[in-house]
Design an enzyme around this catalytic site. Structure first.
Site, mmCIF file in Angstrom:
data_model
loop_
_atom_site.group_PDB
_atom_site.id
_atom_site.type_symbol
_atom_site.label_atom_id
_atom_site.label_comp_id
_atom_site.label_asym_id
_atom_site.label_seq_id
_atom_site.Cartn_x
_atom_site.Cartn_y
_atom_site.Cartn_z
ATOM 1 N N GLY A 91 40.596 33.017 15.422
ATOM 2 C CA GLY A 91 41.809 32.208 15.287
ATOM 3 C C GLY A 91 42.988 33.076 14.912
ATOM 4 O O GLY A 91 44.109 32.889 15.405
ATOM 5 N N ARG A 119 40.296 24.796 18.238
ATOM 6 C CA ARG A 119 41.161 24.893 17.049
ATOM 7 C C ARG A 119 42.605 24.500 17.371
ATOM 8 O O ARG A 119 43.110 24.798 18.452
ATOM 9 C CB ARG A 119 41.062 26.304 16.461
ATOM 10 C CG ARG A 119 39.629 26.550 15.986
ATOM 11 C CD ARG A 119 39.458 27.875 15.327
ATOM 12 N NE ARG A 119 40.107 27.905 14.023
ATOM 13 C CZ ARG A 119 40.038 28.951 13.217
ATOM 14 N NH1 ARG A 119 39.366 30.027 13.570
ATOM 15 N NH2 ARG A 119 40.637 28.918 12.054
ATOM 16 N N SER A 165 49.514 27.762 5.898
ATOM 17 C CA SER A 165 48.712 28.596 6.796
ATOM 18 C C SER A 165 49.394 29.931 7.037
ATOM 19 O O SER A 165 50.494 29.993 7.588
ATOM 20 C CB SER A 165 48.505 27.884 8.136
ATOM 21 O OG SER A 165 48.048 28.810 9.102
ATOM 22 N N ASP A 305 38.866 31.141 2.449
ATOM 23 C CA ASP A 305 37.697 31.650 3.179
ATOM 24 C C ASP A 305 36.469 31.792 2.287
ATOM 25 O O ASP A 305 35.366 32.047 2.780
ATOM 26 C CB ASP A 305 38.026 33.008 3.816
ATOM 27 C CG ASP A 305 39.030 32.853 4.957
ATOM 28 O OD1 ASP A 305 39.151 31.728 5.498
ATOM 29 O OD2 ASP A 305 39.699 33.841 5.301
ATOM 30 N N ARG A 381 30.968 32.912 8.196
ATOM 31 C CA ARG A 381 30.981 32.753 6.729
ATOM 32 C C ARG A 381 29.914 31.756 6.259
ATOM 33 O O ARG A 381 29.342 31.918 5.179
ATOM 34 C CB ARG A 381 32.368 32.338 6.246
ATOM 35 C CG ARG A 381 33.400 33.411 6.521
ATOM 36 C CD ARG A 381 34.646 33.275 5.689
ATOM 37 N NE ARG A 381 35.743 34.014 6.296
ATOM 38 C CZ ARG A 381 35.896 35.337 6.236
ATOM 39 N NH1 ARG A 381 35.035 36.067 5.579
ATOM 40 N NH2 ARG A 381 36.922 35.928 6.827
HETATM 41 C C1 S3P Z 1 43.919 34.424 7.982
HETATM 42 C C2 S3P Z 1 44.448 33.303 7.435
HETATM 43 C C3 S3P Z 1 43.650 32.144 7.003
HETATM 44 C C4 S3P Z 1 42.167 32.474 6.929
HETATM 45 C C5 S3P Z 1 41.709 33.279 8.090
HETATM 46 C C6 S3P Z 1 42.473 34.592 8.171
HETATM 47 C C7 S3P Z 1 44.834 35.506 8.381
HETATM 48 O O1 S3P Z 1 43.845 31.081 7.924
HETATM 49 O O2 S3P Z 1 41.415 31.306 6.819
HETATM 50 O O3 S3P Z 1 40.327 33.570 7.989
HETATM 51 O O4 S3P Z 1 44.385 36.643 8.587
HETATM 52 O O5 S3P Z 1 46.033 35.239 8.504
HETATM 53 P P1 S3P Z 1 45.050 30.023 7.701
HETATM 54 O O6 S3P Z 1 46.220 30.837 7.387
HETATM 55 O O7 S3P Z 1 45.229 29.269 8.971
HETATM 56 O O8 S3P Z 1 44.578 29.174 6.573
#
Ligand code: S3P
Length: 424
Positions: A91, A119, A165, A305, A381
């Site tokens: 993601g 997602r 986020s 996380d 995870r």
């Molecule tokens: C991350 C941000 C988080 C986290 C993901 C890594 C990043 O997601 O859960 O594993 O590297 O920016 P969100 O910002 O959408 O919560």
């Protein structure tokens, strides 16, 4: 599909160097790909997610040369890719790259696995569209991957995140580099700050004030970087050491910046014996008896996380722990709310979900876990949290489809063996 069986209780001891931080590794590759001069990155995460980001920046025109164990030299320059770019399970990869290419002079198609295709992408499509970007979801709906991004001239915006986020904040800030005028992002709760930190280090004008960050467009000139250890990976071993008998383990050289160490605060509040050395990034954990706690909604972004492994800690604690404001966990690599409830149920621990709150009824000690079989749901995870639950329980835990672990931590089984003497 392969399975991993771990039975305990094992003892955790010694010093572990966890892999390079995944969030920083993605950004290091992306920012270096924009740079004008060659940039050395040492200690990259060896997880598949980061390998996909490396291939993505290469497909877009950057050159990445290997320099020994997890070290590379990146020579930037983005010219556009020929076909669709596949980001696997990541993601972070797909969302940040969308921002990175939105204001560039070429068209890009970004795709991922089934999880990434489920997602929500409207969270980046909305602010990027407000900047003038053309981002279209070509999957099951117009807000789902694959994403087609036609590079357009962008304008700076002032955007308040509807959810806390970092991925959304970062997509907007990376797009802002190619926009006209400054871009401000305001966040409802503090989230990780790697993008703004690393852009500032690369010479970009960045201003942080309270809950907002402003980025001005411009060239990036990233310095060489040593990626610190990943606190999210360290959390598995530290919780293992806290819950297992006669244990004393140190995770070395871990990143300790904003919104990454929230799990240490939660564990300490539960009574865990954990010491952090801010000078070295070393975190040491020893066997402890835990009591329940309340994790408030505003704390969640700082340990988002780590909730799967914190849920294992809560399951071993005395009393009932609540995690509030857990909605975002439903849209991670899997629906982690459902996955956690299923995992705890397999361990013989009661939990329930009411609205945005997850309640875990602690068994009082990890040896009270019964052990059982779990499907990883393709979520790295969840697989690692279940394996640690097995290591501290008196039964055996079998994690099916455990290859998901390689998404972020290909050396997990090796490090389990190193820290506990476990043999597969
Ligand atoms: C991350 C941000 C988080 C986290 C993901 C890594 C990043 O997601 O859960 O594993 O590297 O920016 P969100 O910002 O959408 O919560």
């Amino acid at each position: 599909m392969s399975a991993l069986t771990v039975s305990g209780p094992l003892r955790f001891s010694g010093r572990l160097q966890v892999p390079g931080d995944k969030s920083i590794s993605h950004r290091a590759l992306m920012i270096a790909a924009l740079g004008r001069r060659p940039c050395a990155i040492r200690g990259l995460s060896d997880g598949q997610d980061v390998v996909h980001t490396r291939r993505a920046v290469e497909a877009l025109g950057a050159r990445v040369e290997d320099r020994g164990a997890h070290g590379v030299i990146v020579t930037g320059g983005l010219a556009g890719a020929r076909g669709a770019i596949y980001l696997g399970n990541s993601g972070t990869g797909i969302r940040l790259l969308t921002g990175l290419v939105a204001g560039r002079g070429f068209t890009t198609v970004l795709d991922g696995d089934d999880s990434v295709r489920r997602r929500p992408m409207d969270r980046i499509i909305d602010p990027l569209s407000a900047m003038g970007a053309s981002v279209r979801g070509c999957g099951q709906s117009a807000s789902l991957a694959p994403l087609r991004i036609e590079g357009r001239p962008l304008r700076g915006i002032d955007y308040t995140l509807p959810v806390a986020s970092t991925q959304v904040k970062s997509a907007v800030l990376l797009a802002a580099l190619a926009a006209e005028g400054p871009t401000t992002v305001r966040e409802p709760a503090p989230t990780r700050i790697h993008t703004e930190e690393m852009l500032a280090e690369a010479g970009v004008r960045v201003e942080r004030r309270g809950g907002s960050v402003t980025v001005w467009p411009g060239e990036v000139s990233p310095p060489d970087i040593d990626v610190p250890g990943d606190p999210s990976q360290a959390a598995f071993w530290l919780v293992g050491a806290v819950l297992a008998p006669d244990s004393d383990l140190t995770a070395g050289s871990v990143y300790l910046g904003q919104a990454r160490g929230g799990f240490v605060d939660v564990l300490r509040r539960m009574g865990a014996d954990i010491a952090v050395d801010p000078a070295t990034g070393d975190i040491r954990a020893r066997s402890s008896r835990l009591t329940c706690t309340r994790v408030a909604p505003e704390e969640l972004p700082g340990c988002i996380d780590e909730v799967p492994i914190l849920a294992v800690a809560a399951a071993a604690a005395e009393g009932t722990t609540v995690f509030e404001g857990i909605g975002e966990l439903r849209v991670k690599e899997s629906d982690r709310v459902a996955a956690i409830v299923e995992m705890l149920g397999a361990l013989g621990v009661q939990s329930r979900v009411e609205g945005q709150t997850l309640t875990v009824v602690g068994a009082g000690a990890a040896r009270g876990f019964t052990g059982g079989t779990l499907d990883s749901r393709g979520d790295h995870r969840m697989a690692m949290a279940a394996a640690i639950a097995g290591a501290v329980s008196s039964g055996a835990v079998t994690v099916e489809a455990c290859e998901a672990i390689a998404t972020s931590y290909p050396g997990f089984a090796r490090d389990l063996a190193r820290s506990t003497g476990w043999t597969p």
